[in-house]
Design a protein around this motif. Sequence first.
Motif, PDB file in Angstrom:
ATOM      1  N   GLU A  33      37.981  58.993  91.687  1.00 44.78           N
ATOM      2  CA  GLU A  33      37.247  57.783  92.068  1.00 44.78           C
ATOM      3  C   GLU A  33      38.073  57.020  93.103  1.00 44.78           C
ATOM      4  O   GLU A  33      38.672  55.969  92.800  1.00 44.78           O
ATOM      5  CB  GLU A  33      36.989  56.925  90.825  1.00 44.78           C
ATOM      6  CG  GLU A  33      35.872  55.927  91.027  1.00 44.78           C
ATOM      7  CD  GLU A  33      35.739  54.935  89.877  1.00 44.78           C
ATOM      8  OE1 GLU A  33      36.501  54.997  88.900  1.00 44.78           O
ATOM      9  OE2 GLU A  33      34.849  54.067  89.988  1.00 44.78           O
ATOM     10  N   THR A  77      29.679  56.213  89.401  1.00 40.89           N
ATOM     11  CA  THR A  77      30.613  55.459  90.236  1.00 40.89           C
ATOM     12  C   THR A  77      29.887  55.017  91.504  1.00 40.89           C
ATOM     13  O   THR A  77      28.753  55.432  91.747  1.00 40.89           O
ATOM     14  CB  THR A  77      31.795  56.358  90.645  1.00 40.89           C
ATOM     15  OG1 THR A  77      31.257  57.495  91.349  1.00 40.89           O
ATOM     16  CG2 THR A  77      32.580  56.850  89.434  1.00 40.89           C
ATOM     17  N   ILE A  99      28.717  65.837  84.425  1.00 36.06           N
ATOM     18  CA  ILE A  99      29.116  66.881  83.475  1.00 36.06           C
ATOM     19  C   ILE A  99      29.814  66.326  82.233  1.00 36.06           C
ATOM     20  O   ILE A  99      30.344  65.220  82.236  1.00 36.06           O
ATOM     21  CB  ILE A  99      30.024  67.934  84.133  1.00 36.06           C
ATOM     22  CG1 ILE A  99      31.365  67.332  84.564  1.00 36.06           C
ATOM     23  CG2 ILE A  99      29.340  68.586  85.319  1.00 36.06           C
ATOM     24  CD1 ILE A  99      32.360  68.397  84.990  1.00 36.06           C
ATOM     25  N   PRO A 143      32.908  65.969  79.986  1.00 36.40           N
ATOM     26  CA  PRO A 143      34.331  66.034  80.330  1.00 36.40           C
ATOM     27  C   PRO A 143      34.970  67.354  79.892  1.00 36.40           C
ATOM     28  O   PRO A 143      34.682  67.875  78.816  1.00 36.40           O
ATOM     29  CB  PRO A 143      34.929  64.850  79.566  1.00 36.40           C
ATOM     30  CG  PRO A 143      33.809  63.861  79.479  1.00 36.40           C
ATOM     31  CD  PRO A 143      32.554  64.691  79.322  1.00 36.40           C
ATOM     32  N   GLY A 180      41.772  56.902  81.014  1.00 42.44           N
ATOM     33  CA  GLY A 180      42.571  56.610  82.205  1.00 42.44           C
ATOM     34  C   GLY A 180      41.820  56.477  83.511  1.00 42.44           C
ATOM     35  O   GLY A 180      42.450  56.477  84.566  1.00 42.44           O
ATOM     36  N   ARG A 229      40.686  54.828  86.661  1.00 42.28           N
ATOM     37  CA  ARG A 229      41.463  53.733  87.256  1.00 42.28           C
ATOM     38  C   ARG A 229      40.651  52.455  87.390  1.00 42.28           C
ATOM     39  O   ARG A 229      39.424  52.486  87.426  1.00 42.28           O
ATOM     40  CB  ARG A 229      42.014  54.146  88.620  1.00 42.28           C
ATOM     41  CG  ARG A 229      43.259  55.027  88.632  1.00 42.28           C
ATOM     42  CD  ARG A 229      43.545  55.798  87.422  1.00 42.28           C
ATOM     43  NE  ARG A 229      44.772  56.600  87.511  1.00 42.28           N
ATOM     44  CZ  ARG A 229      45.257  57.291  86.506  1.00 42.28           C
ATOM     45  NH1 ARG A 229      44.675  57.301  85.326  1.00 42.28           N
ATOM     46  NH2 ARG A 229      46.349  58.014  86.659  1.00 42.28           N
ATOM     47  N   TYR A 280      44.935  47.338  88.242  1.00 38.64           N
ATOM     48  CA  TYR A 280      46.235  47.772  87.723  1.00 38.64           C
ATOM     49  C   TYR A 280      46.681  49.093  88.296  1.00 38.64           C
ATOM     50  O   TYR A 280      45.873  49.906  88.729  1.00 38.64           O
ATOM     51  CB  TYR A 280      46.170  47.881  86.191  1.00 38.64           C
ATOM     52  CG  TYR A 280      45.839  46.569  85.540  1.00 38.64           C
ATOM     53  CD1 TYR A 280      46.519  45.416  85.898  1.00 38.64           C
ATOM     54  CD2 TYR A 280      44.830  46.473  84.589  1.00 38.64           C
ATOM     55  CE1 TYR A 280      46.209  44.198  85.312  1.00 38.64           C
ATOM     56  CE2 TYR A 280      44.517  45.261  84.002  1.00 38.64           C
ATOM     57  CZ  TYR A 280      45.204  44.126  84.371  1.00 38.64           C
ATOM     58  OH  TYR A 280      44.899  42.923  83.804  1.00 38.64           O
TER      59      TYR A 280
HETATM   60  N1  LIG Z   1      44.292  51.183  90.954  1.00 38.01           N
HETATM   61  C1  LIG Z   1      44.979  52.291  90.617  1.00 38.01           C
HETATM   62  N2  LIG Z   1      45.079  53.313  91.494  1.00 38.01           N
HETATM   63  C2  LIG Z   1      45.754  54.432  91.128  1.00 38.01           C
HETATM   64  C3  LIG Z   1      46.393  54.558  89.868  1.00 38.01           C
HETATM   65  C4  LIG Z   1      46.275  53.448  88.968  1.00 38.01           C
HETATM   66  O1  LIG Z   1      46.790  53.463  87.839  1.00 38.01           O
HETATM   67  N3  LIG Z   1      45.572  52.348  89.373  1.00 38.01           N
HETATM   68  N4  LIG Z   1      47.052  55.708  89.517  1.00 38.01           N
HETATM   69  C5  LIG Z   1      47.400  56.650  90.575  1.00 38.01           C
HETATM   70  C6  LIG Z   1      47.641  57.999  90.034  1.00 38.01           C
HETATM   71  S1  LIG Z   1      49.197  58.419  89.518  1.00 38.01           S
HETATM   72  C7  LIG Z   1      46.681  58.965  90.026  1.00 38.01           C
HETATM   73  S2  LIG Z   1      47.039  60.494  89.368  1.00 38.01           S
HETATM   74  C8  LIG Z   1      45.375  58.753  90.669  1.00 38.01           C
HETATM   75  C9  LIG Z   1      44.201  59.243  89.812  1.00 38.01           C
HETATM   76  O2  LIG Z   1      43.014  58.834  90.366  1.00 38.01           O
HETATM   77  P1  LIG Z   1      41.695  59.725  90.336  1.00 38.01           P
HETATM   78  O3  LIG Z   1      41.997  61.123  90.784  1.00 38.01           O
HETATM   79  O4  LIG Z   1      40.649  58.977  91.073  1.00 38.01           O
HETATM   80  O5  LIG Z   1      41.411  59.858  88.748  1.00 38.01           O
HETATM   81  P2  LIG Z   1      40.845  58.892  87.617  1.00 38.01           P
HETATM   82  O6  LIG Z   1      40.652  57.510  88.104  1.00 38.01           O
HETATM   83  O7  LIG Z   1      41.701  59.102  86.426  1.00 38.01           O
HETATM   84  O8  LIG Z   1      39.430  59.521  87.270  1.00 38.01           O
HETATM   85  C10 LIG Z   1      38.488  59.690  88.276  1.00 38.01           C
HETATM   86  C11 LIG Z   1      37.124  59.968  87.754  1.00 38.01           C
HETATM   87  O9  LIG Z   1      37.093  61.114  86.886  1.00 38.01           O
HETATM   88  C12 LIG Z   1      36.013  60.926  85.993  1.00 38.01           C
HETATM   89  N5  LIG Z   1      36.171  61.851  84.886  1.00 38.01           N
HETATM   90  C13 LIG Z   1      36.641  61.610  83.652  1.00 38.01           C
HETATM   91  N6  LIG Z   1      36.689  62.768  82.934  1.00 38.01           N
HETATM   92  C14 LIG Z   1      36.208  63.744  83.744  1.00 38.01           C
HETATM   93  C15 LIG Z   1      36.030  65.154  83.607  1.00 38.01           C
HETATM   94  O10 LIG Z   1      36.351  65.761  82.599  1.00 38.01           O
HETATM   95  N7  LIG Z   1      35.540  65.833  84.686  1.00 38.01           N
HETATM   96  C16 LIG Z   1      35.204  65.209  85.846  1.00 38.01           C
HETATM   97  N8  LIG Z   1      34.739  65.951  86.846  1.00 38.01           N
HETATM   98  N9  LIG Z   1      35.362  63.874  85.999  1.00 38.01           N
HETATM   99  C17 LIG Z   1      35.876  63.159  84.974  1.00 38.01           C
HETATM  100  C18 LIG Z   1      36.117  59.460  85.648  1.00 38.01           C
HETATM  101  O11 LIG Z   1      34.846  59.004  85.223  1.00 38.01           O
HETATM  102  C19 LIG Z   1      36.555  58.815  86.954  1.00 38.01           C
HETATM  103  O12 LIG Z   1      35.483  58.271  87.675  1.00 38.01           O
HETATM  104  O13 LIG Z   1      45.184  57.357  90.909  1.00 38.01           O
HETATM  105  C20 LIG Z   1      46.269  56.748  91.591  1.00 38.01           C
HETATM  106  N10 LIG Z   1      45.825  55.443  92.026  1.00 38.01           N
END
Ligand SMILES: Nc1nc2c(c(=O)[nH]1)N[C@H]1C(S)=C(S)[C@@H](COP(=O)(O)OP(=O)(O)OC[C@H]3O[C@@H](n4cnc5c(=O)[nH]c(N)nc54)[C@H](O)[C@@H]3O)O[C@H]1N2
Length: 750
Positions: A208, A240, A252, A254, A628, A630, A634
Amino acid sequence: MPFGNVSRPSTWEEDGYKVVRTCSWSPPGDHPTAASMLLYINDKGVIEKVEGDPEDPITRGALPVRLLSLIEYVYSPNRILYPMKRDPEKRGNDEAWQRCSWDDAYDMIAEKWQQIVNEFGSAEPVVVYVGTGRSCQGWSATWSCSVFNSPHCCYMQSGWSCAGPRTSAMSWVIGAPYAFTDWAPQFPEGIDDPRYKVPECYILWGSEPLKSNPDGYWGHSIVDLYKRGMKLIVVDPRLTWEAARAEYWLQIRPGTDAALAMALCNVIISEELYDKDFVERWTFGFEQFAARVKTMTPEMAADICEIDAQDIYEAARLFAAADPGTVDFGLAIDQSPNGNQACHAIVSLLALTANIDKPGATILGSLDLGGLGSGYTDLDPANLIDKQCGIDEFPALVRTLMFDDPDSILDQIESGKPFPMRMQIFHAANAIACPCNVPRRWEKALKNAELNVCIDIVMTPTASAVCDLFLPVCTFAEMDMYVSFWYGAVGADVKGIKKAIEPLGESKSDVTIMREVGQRIRPEIWDQYQDDIAFLNEKKLSAIGVTLEEIQEHGWWHVDYEYEKHAKGLLRSDGNPGFLTPTGRIELYSTMIESWGEDPLPYYKEPPTSPVKTPDYASKYPFVLSTGQRTWSYFHSELRHVPLLREIEPVPRVEINLEDAKKLDIIDGQWVWLENDNGRTKMVASIQPGVKQGCLFAQHGWWYPEQDASAPNLFGVFEVNINNLTPYKTVGNMGFGAPYKCLMCNIYKA
Ligand SMILES: Nc1nc2c(c(=O)[nH]1)N[C@H]1C(S)=C(S)[C@@H](COP(=O)(O)OP(=O)(O)OC[C@H]3O[C@@H](n4cnc5c(=O)[nH]c(N)nc54)[C@H](O)[C@@H]3O)O[C@H]1N2
Ligand SMILES: Nc1nc2c(c(=O)[nH]1)N[C@H]1C(S)=C(S)[C@@H](COP(=O)(O)OP(=O)(O)OC[C@H]3O[C@@H](n4cnc5c(=O)[nH]c(N)nc54)[C@H](O)[C@@H]3O)O[C@H]1N2
Ligand SMILES: [Mo]
């Protein structure tokens, strides 16, 4: 040299302010994508205003709220500005901290190190724990290796479930560590550059970016490219912003991503929509791969993923017709024991459609920037890796990532076998609040060491629970640094961080702290680096032939990017055309994966607990739990103490579908418990019509900075930690991917 097209130097006067152009990184934590910004300093030397830099070709002056609140963060009363020590007997007692001098702190570290080396014969009982995404993470391995001379560096998320499964599968299958969508950061004009092409179709898979990477490339770029006609396919169980604008939203279940990826490949092969020339010239193992994905029909995948088979057919056709097309896949793919296989299948989808390293497709980055990120430059890697924890059980993980396996290190610090770890450094890692599975076990085991050192900016539950020394770091506004996009793994540009104000109190930059500890215990390596800029220039930036001062003056520096490197012989050390894999081709059938003893082709495996695989467990814990996703406010466990951000997101939330909430008589804003066999946690229900029925989505990284810091409360961390519900060592065959996003639990009113 392709420097940034900026109209001004790094510092100027404006309306009585000194204005400094810098770039975000950390602290506060951020992903290494970076937003250029302007800090306005008043005549008292205080930052009074924060603006995005309108000259940044990608962000064009926009900033996420986490950076707009920078002033509250820099001048927060929660900041710790002086080194502190505490008697190890008094761990958990917040009253027992005493201010000390940097010299005292360095003496304690140097004495303990020397004692360990004298008694053990080497520094192996020292371990550095690292978090992710912070500027200092480029130095974590330098700490373990070049400062302490220990092989032990550990990122504590079970299964290395952040980018580990992705980057490993990419390096095995394509030979590039981090292929990513071409957002044109390599061009001074960004997506307006004539060499660039807008992707016709973009699959956003389990990510996301508007929330997770809003500061830099993905967030802004998706919106800009969408406005220019890029079509979206979104794979996400939650609705989203991106999903709401997609041609196909594949909602899908999860943890079922590998099944969908295989089915998309199935359609593209069986309908002969793939690029035959590219497949013949540049891929290996097509026949075996085709036979494997034939076993996953769209109808079967539809059944597994709980979506419509027709949508799978149509999405595959839309993607195959796009020129160029691209896929970004995020954390949801990593946080599953089936993550390696899902990544393998998704990367194969790109190869089948020839969307590799061409404008607007998925590009391989500029590989020669890798040295900017790696901390291992002073070492003999073979010697190092053989000693890392988990090398026997999970050689694929340890040898590919060159880090300790987190569950294996937990085994060692719990049992003291083969030897106890005696000194532990927490380098931008809030272990018990965020990355660790089984956090109570980790807390107990971490206490077994004799000296625990935290390098951070505020008191954290981890420091409060287990540490004896607290070394205060300053914010990026107080330091000189550079930002290399994803630590150089996808080298496209390098941005300059320019010190705008002097460090508050006695806080210091991570590089200064590392140099000074290094000078105490290994002066033969460290004495030569007498200031941060000299260290960064000599040790790192010399590799690309520019200095930090030059980058700061021009804002940023772009790589002279070459597309289609495989055709030009630019990827392999032998100079031949081809990819950096054993066969020189994209390995749809992976000989590397085979060499690790794993199935060389992608396959689908149910999550460890699921309604399909463990119906008994599901009758007790009927909801699929993903954690988790995001938030705007935060970054992991950080920023809960920043008033503006806390106002936006005041409580830990679990998202639940409206129909499910009605059945359970749960109302929006109500406190609830989430529970499974591993433990429970208390959060606030947030009713969302767009989340998949039968699924819950809980935030991670919570603790309450306003609560009592002392044990057993520890800022309330154990009541609110979602990782109370995550299991120990429940990972894929090669050690990658724990089910942080595909658990099961129950929900009931608190
Ligand atoms: N604001 C903010 N930004 C960040 C971070 C933060 O803590 N805060 N963390 C950073 C870090 S280290 C990382 S790794 C990245 C991660 O950031 P992203 O790769 O964007 O991952 P997430 O936000 O964990 O999840 C993204 C989407 O996956 C969906 N999702 C949940 N389960 C599943 C599933 O099983 N399959 C599929 N296809 N989708 C699913 C959720 O609904 C969500 O919309 O963000 C980075 N950026
Ligand atoms: N259940 C669940 N758990 C998860 C996730 C999930 O999606 N679900 N996401 C996981 C992921 S992808 C990741 S990457 C991990 C993240 O886990 P970590 O990276 O360990 O993140 P934090 O726990 O927030 O700890 C980071 C600490 O570093 C400090 N800090 C920030 N910047 C700097 C800096 O520049 N220098 C220094 N010295 N300190 C700094 C912060 O104040 C904070 O206390 O969490 C994981 N945990
Ligand atoms: Mo992450």
